[in-house]
Scaffold this motif. Structure first.
Motif, PDB file in Angstrom:
ATOM      1  N   ALA A 543      99.090 -31.189  33.564  1.00 17.82           N
ATOM      2  CA  ALA A 543      97.707 -30.750  33.742  1.00 17.82           C
ATOM      3  C   ALA A 543      97.192 -29.898  32.575  1.00 17.82           C
ATOM      4  CB  ALA A 543      97.553 -29.996  35.060  1.00 17.82           C
ATOM      5  N   PRO A 544      97.936 -28.872  32.121  1.00 16.18           N
ATOM      6  CA  PRO A 544      97.432 -28.072  30.997  1.00 16.18           C
ATOM      7  C   PRO A 544      97.265 -28.893  29.715  1.00 16.18           C
ATOM      8  CG  PRO A 544      99.205 -26.919  32.110  1.00 16.18           C
ATOM      9  CD  PRO A 544      99.197 -28.315  32.645  1.00 16.18           C
ATOM     10  N   ALA A 545      98.213 -29.801  29.452  1.00 17.32           N
ATOM     11  CA  ALA A 545      98.126 -30.627  28.241  1.00 17.32           C
ATOM     12  C   ALA A 545      96.939 -31.577  28.318  1.00 17.32           C
ATOM     13  CB  ALA A 545      99.430 -31.404  28.048  1.00 17.32           C
ATOM     14  N   MET A 546      96.701 -32.161  29.508  1.00 16.73           N
ATOM     15  CA  MET A 546      95.561 -33.064  29.664  1.00 16.73           C
ATOM     16  C   MET A 546      94.247 -32.315  29.500  1.00 16.73           C
ATOM     17  SD  MET A 546      96.506 -35.908  32.558  1.00 16.73           S
ATOM     18  CE  MET A 546      96.920 -34.797  33.873  1.00 16.73           C
ATOM     19  N   ALA A 547      94.211 -31.070  29.990  1.00 16.71           N
ATOM     20  CA  ALA A 547      92.995 -30.262  29.840  1.00 16.71           C
ATOM     21  C   ALA A 547      92.789 -29.832  28.390  1.00 16.71           C
ATOM     22  CB  ALA A 547      93.071 -29.037  30.743  1.00 16.71           C
ATOM     23  N   THR A 548      93.874 -29.673  27.640  1.00 14.40           N
ATOM     24  CA  THR A 548      93.793 -29.257  26.233  1.00 14.40           C
ATOM     25  C   THR A 548      93.345 -30.403  25.336  1.00 14.40           C
ATOM     26  OG1 THR A 548      95.550 -27.638  26.571  1.00 14.40           O
ATOM     27  CG2 THR A 548      95.109 -28.277  24.306  1.00 14.40           C
ATOM     28  N   ALA A 549      93.772 -31.631  25.669  1.00 13.35           N
ATOM     29  CA  ALA A 549      93.435 -32.796  24.848  1.00 13.35           C
ATOM     30  C   ALA A 549      91.929 -33.061  24.872  1.00 13.35           C
ATOM     31  CB  ALA A 549      94.193 -34.023  25.356  1.00 13.35           C
ATOM     32  N   ASN A 550      91.459 -33.816  23.882  1.00 15.35           N
ATOM     33  CA  ASN A 550      90.048 -34.218  23.878  1.00 15.35           C
ATOM     34  C   ASN A 550      89.728 -35.075  25.091  1.00 15.35           C
ATOM     35  OD1 ASN A 550      91.007 -34.227  20.736  1.00 15.35           O
ATOM     36  ND2 ASN A 550      88.975 -33.350  20.983  1.00 15.35           N
ATOM     37  N   VAL A 551      90.693 -35.914  25.481  1.00 19.52           N
ATOM     38  CA  VAL A 551      90.553 -36.735  26.685  1.00 19.52           C
ATOM     39  C   VAL A 551      91.869 -36.701  27.450  1.00 19.52           C
ATOM     40  CG1 VAL A 551      90.050 -39.017  27.623  1.00 19.52           C
ATOM     41  CG2 VAL A 551      88.928 -38.290  25.520  1.00 19.52           C
ATOM     42  N   GLY A 552      91.818 -36.329  28.724  1.00 15.43           N
ATOM     43  CA  GLY A 552      92.996 -36.345  29.585  1.00 15.43           C
ATOM     44  C   GLY A 552      92.978 -37.604  30.436  1.00 15.43           C
ATOM     45  N   ALA A 554      94.990 -39.724  33.462  1.00 14.16           N
ATOM     46  CA  ALA A 554      96.004 -39.604  34.512  1.00 14.16           C
ATOM     47  C   ALA A 554      96.332 -40.957  35.106  1.00 14.16           C
ATOM     48  CB  ALA A 554      95.520 -38.666  35.621  1.00 14.16           C
ATOM     49  N   MET A 555      97.596 -41.127  35.472  1.00 12.38           N
ATOM     50  CA  MET A 555      98.018 -42.315  36.209  1.00 12.38           C
ATOM     51  C   MET A 555      97.589 -42.144  37.661  1.00 12.38           C
ATOM     52  SD  MET A 555      99.571 -43.915  33.763  1.00 12.38           S
ATOM     53  CE  MET A 555     100.752 -45.110  34.361  1.00 12.38           C
ATOM     54  N   GLY A 556      97.084 -43.201  38.274  1.00  6.76           N
ATOM     55  CA  GLY A 556      96.512 -43.107  39.615  1.00  6.76           C
ATOM     56  C   GLY A 556      97.478 -42.675  40.687  1.00  6.76           C
ATOM     57  N   GLU A 557      98.783 -42.911  40.498  1.00  6.36           N
ATOM     58  CA  GLU A 557      99.776 -42.531  41.496  1.00  6.36           C
ATOM     59  C   GLU A 557     100.345 -41.143  41.217  1.00  6.36           C
ATOM     60  OE1 GLU A 557     102.688 -45.606  41.545  1.00  6.36           O
ATOM     61  OE2 GLU A 557     101.279 -47.162  42.130  1.00  6.36           O
ATOM     62  N   GLY A 558      99.735 -40.417  40.300  1.00  7.96           N
ATOM     63  CA  GLY A 558     100.227 -39.085  39.948  1.00  7.96           C
ATOM     64  C   GLY A 558      99.812 -38.034  40.948  1.00  7.96           C
ATOM     65  N   THR A 559     100.103 -36.770  40.640  1.00  5.30           N
ATOM     66  CA  THR A 559      99.790 -35.674  41.544  1.00  5.30           C
ATOM     67  C   THR A 559      98.287 -35.433  41.602  1.00  5.30           C
ATOM     68  OG1 THR A 559      99.901 -34.037  39.787  1.00  5.30           O
ATOM     69  CG2 THR A 559     101.960 -34.557  40.911  1.00  5.30           C
ATOM     70  N   ASP A 560      97.863 -34.755  42.688  1.00 10.08           N
ATOM     71  CA  ASP A 560      96.440 -34.439  42.850  1.00 10.08           C
ATOM     72  C   ASP A 560      95.922 -33.603  41.692  1.00 10.08           C
ATOM     73  OD1 ASP A 560      96.381 -35.798  45.197  1.00 10.08           O
ATOM     74  OD2 ASP A 560      96.699 -34.044  46.465  1.00 10.08           O
ATOM     75  N   VAL A 561      96.753 -32.685  41.214  1.00  4.90           N
ATOM     76  CA  VAL A 561      96.315 -31.806  40.132  1.00  4.90           C
ATOM     77  C   VAL A 561      96.066 -32.592  38.861  1.00  4.90           C
ATOM     78  CG1 VAL A 561      96.938 -29.824  38.696  1.00  4.90           C
ATOM     79  CG2 VAL A 561      97.549 -29.840  41.105  1.00  4.90           C
ATOM     80  N   ALA A 562      96.981 -33.527  38.553  1.00  4.00           N
ATOM     81  CA  ALA A 562      96.795 -34.353  37.355  1.00  4.00           C
ATOM     82  C   ALA A 562      95.518 -35.183  37.473  1.00  4.00           C
ATOM     83  CB  ALA A 562      98.005 -35.271  37.157  1.00  4.00           C
ATOM     84  N   LEU A 563      95.275 -35.706  38.666  1.00  5.56           N
ATOM     85  CA  LEU A 563      94.080 -36.518  38.870  1.00  5.56           C
ATOM     86  C   LEU A 563      92.822 -35.677  38.740  1.00  5.56           C
ATOM     87  CD1 LEU A 563      95.151 -38.729  41.920  1.00  5.56           C
ATOM     88  CD2 LEU A 563      95.317 -39.251  39.506  1.00  5.56           C
ATOM     89  N   GLU A 564      92.857 -34.448  39.277  1.00  9.50           N
ATOM     90  CA  GLU A 564      91.684 -33.580  39.203  1.00  9.50           C
ATOM     91  C   GLU A 564      91.436 -33.111  37.776  1.00  9.50           C
ATOM     92  OE1 GLU A 564      89.443 -32.862  41.284  1.00  9.50           O
ATOM     93  OE2 GLU A 564      90.269 -33.615  43.159  1.00  9.50           O
ATOM     94  N   THR A 565      92.518 -32.839  37.039  1.00  5.75           N
ATOM     95  CA  THR A 565      92.381 -32.303  35.687  1.00  5.75           C
ATOM     96  C   THR A 565      91.957 -33.375  34.693  1.00  5.75           C
ATOM     97  OG1 THR A 565      94.146 -30.737  36.188  1.00  5.75           O
ATOM     98  CG2 THR A 565      93.580 -30.997  33.876  1.00  5.75           C
TER      99      THR A 565
END
Length: 641
Positions: A543-552, A554-565
């Motif tokens: 989640a922090p890395a995806m939020a840091t990148a220009n574009v995050g 997420a894989m659809g079967e991932g955690t809720d946090v990854a999907l939200e971030t």
């Protein structure tokens, strides 16, 4: 009805009303914009029926209802920043059109801008769910041990040096060091890796991770507000607060555009009378036309319909975009970083090799190993049972005794033989290294995890397990590389495992031993190297890395946090969709550029024609609204597959 029942009924009604208001509130702007659209339609019908006064009232309501939120925002921002903005210019343009009798055009300007603002507000509200989703994963209470007594306390009351008891299946409430006991910890929340880690006294444990099978006493080493888990939350908050280059450009452009237009309108209301001999009526009329034709209606329509069309196109193909800015940024990507577990790989260990001692049957080895491991809930054990079940057709053997040795393996008695299933140290290092002429050692060098089956003092079989690369990974990576995108793998795994997975998945580069903080630092370095970088992941740790990148992403079967971030979600964990998303982004940006050039050209021509007194208001409105319609129709081409 008695008073108590009446009071209870009233209380339920109030709760229901509050619930409805809570659900409606985030969508209030959009509801107001849609309602103003209906009012515009009603006003137009009344106008066609020669009921001018009634239509003017309806249009006025459309102005107020549709424009209230944006007018309020524009006025507040103007007061706060002491600078006019585009919101105020749109309001002025709408009022100007009404002053010269064109209520419908003014209402339409308000409606288009209101819809744009409503969508922006909705996106911002959705992004606030990320932090709350993270917060829910850290326990609020801990079982503190003091003077031999156990007491439940809030995690905020824990101090460095306190001892807490963590039972099997519980999440660890704060960072610390194991004081007593041994267990296996699922650290997926921190490292993202699917294989649990054995922990014994002296080992560090982290808040938010799960204690799988042993009771442990943990000595607190950090306050609850300084844990690694809290740092993840802070990293997400920090990354989200950073404004994109596009947003910064818009903010700089906004003030200049408004000042120039309003300054020219003011001059248009005065100078032509003295310099060109226009009458005051003609001067004011031309100034109002200028205010209408110079309004950024077509410019707004250049981006929003194209963005919505592209988002709809992506959704049909299993690609969910969380905003136009992310869709826009995809076409500028120079590099993409991938998490390993669950992204490039399946996320679950699978048996890849089985080595059996000469003279000992392969099916018998799988039958015994499966019969023993089915009593364990360890992920490696479950993988061995699943693999053995494919080849073993008879009933499982029921052990006479079973013992789970936390962090090492399992023991079981079948008949007169004592069996062990576990790691190298559990069955004996020397025997494990020499088994099958060192074949197990060779498999371990490939980044695989080895589980041994021992009968008495003799090793009879070894199972090699690995988190295998997805079937579509190679094709997806190769497609990105052909498109000029550099690929990097970030993993919490060891160097040995990282080398093997990187070679198999065809990525250009890999970085091993990454914690969430490390991934964020590596993303920052990649952004300096390449400029625009995306991060693809599926775990909380991503989640922090995806939020840091220009574009995050997420894989659809991932955690809720990854999907939200994430800014982009692949609904079916289909990596080749990333290349499709980039191509869709490039098409959208091309159309947006066409729209912007066209709309600015039309505005400039209308302004010039108005100054030369060649343009009457009806033709100005036709040119202005006509350009908007053409821009929208051009944008709708993106709906095609």
């Amino acid at each position: 009805m008695n008073p108590d029942a009446r009071a209870l009924s009233s209380e339920k009604y109030e709760v229901k009303q509050e619930s409805i208001l809570t659900k409606i509130k985030p969508h209030a702007e959009l509801i107001a914009a849609i309602f103003s659209g209906f009012l515009i339609g009603a006003g137009w019908l009344l106008e066609r029926l020669d009921n001018g006064s009634s239509s003017a009232v309806i249009y006025l309501l459309a102005f107020i209802i549709g424009g209230f939120a944006k007018a309020k925002e524009g006025i507040e921002d103007t007061i706060e920043n002491k600078e006019l903005n585009v919101e105020m210019l749109m309001i002025f343009a709408a009022v100007g059109s009404a002053i010269i009798g064109y209520w419908a055009e003014g209402a339409i300007l308000i409606f288009i801008f209101a819809v744009s603002g409503a969508l922006e507000t909705y996106t911002l509200n959705k992004s606030q769910n990320e932090i709350s989703a993270l917060m829910e994963l850290q326990p609020e209470e801990a079982l503190r041990i003091s003077n031999g007594r156990e007491e439940k306390v809030h995690v905020s009351l824990l101090s460095v040096g306190d001892h807490i008891l963590v039972k099997p299946g519980e999440r660890i409430p704060s960072d610390g060091r194991i004081h007593k006991g041994q267990t296996t910890i699922d650290e997926a929340a921190i490292t993202g890796e699917s294989i649990p880690v054995t922990k014994t006294p002296g080992h560090e444990v982290f808040a938010g991770t799960v204690n799988l099978n042993g009771s442990i006493t943990v000595e607190i080493t950090k306050p609850s507000n300084e844990t690694l888990f809290q740092k993840i939350i802070q990293l997400v908050q920090s990354a989200q607060s950073e404004k994109s280059p596009s947003q910064l450009f818009i903010e700089r452009f906004e003030g200049t555009y408004v000042k120039v237009v309003l300054a020219v309108v003011v001059l248009m209301m005065i100078l032509p009378h003295f310099l060109l001999g226009w009458s005051w009526n003609e001067t004011f009329y031309r100034a109002m036309i200028l205010l209408v034709v110079a309004s950024p209606c077509a410019l707004v329509a250049s981006i929003m319909p194209a963005t919505l069309s592209a988002i709809s196109n992506g959704a049909r193909h299993g690609i969910l975009f969380k905003g136009g800015v992310h869709l826009e940024n995809l076409s500028h990507l120079k590099a993409i970083a991938f998490d390993k577990t669950g992204t490039l790989t399946k996320g679950k260990p699978e048996v890849t090799d089985v080595i059996v001692k000469k003279g000992f049957g392969r099916e018998e080895a799988m039958k015994i190993a499966g019969s023993i491991e089915k009593h364990s809930n360890h992920p490696l054990a479950q993988s061995i049972v699943a693999y053995a079940g494919k080849y073993h057709k008879d009933a499982w053997i029921e052990p006479e005794s079973f013992e789970d040795v936390a962090g090492w393996g399992v023991k079981a008695s079948i008949g007169t033989t004592e069996w062990k299933v576990g790691k190298r140290d559990f069955v004996g290092n020397t025997a494990a290294d020499s088994f099958a002429d060192g074949a197990a050692r060779n498999l371990a060098s490939e980044g695989k995890t080895i589980v041994f089956l021992q009968a008495g003092e003799e090793i009879v079989a070894a199972f090699a397990l690995k988190d295998v690369v997805r079937a579509e990974t190679k094709a997806a990576i190769d497609s990105l590389k052909e498109g000029g995108v550099y690929t990097i793998m970030l993993t919490g795994d060891s160097e040995k495992t990282a080398v093997a997975i990187a070679a198999e998945s065809h990525v250009d580069e890999y970085i091993a031993d990454c914690l969430p903080e490390t991934k964020v630092e590596e993303l920052k370095k990649l952004k300096k190297r390449f400029g625009n970088v995306a991060m693809v992941g599926d775990g909380i740790n991503d989640a922090p890395a995806m939020a840091t990148a220009n574009v995050g992403i997420a894989m659809g079967e991932g955690t809720d946090v990854a999907l939200e971030t994430a800014d982009v979600v692949l609904m079916k964990n289909d990596l080749p969709r990333i290349s499709e998303a980039i191509e869709l982004s490039r098409r959208m940006n091309t159309i947006v550029k066409q729209n912007i050039v066209f709309s600015i050209t039309v505005i400039m021509l209308l302004i010039a024609s108005n100054f030369l007194q060649l343009l009457d208001l009806p033709y100005g409105v036709i040119g202005h609204e006509g350009s908007t319609i053409l821009v929208i129709l051009n944008s709708l081409r993106l709906l095609k597959s």
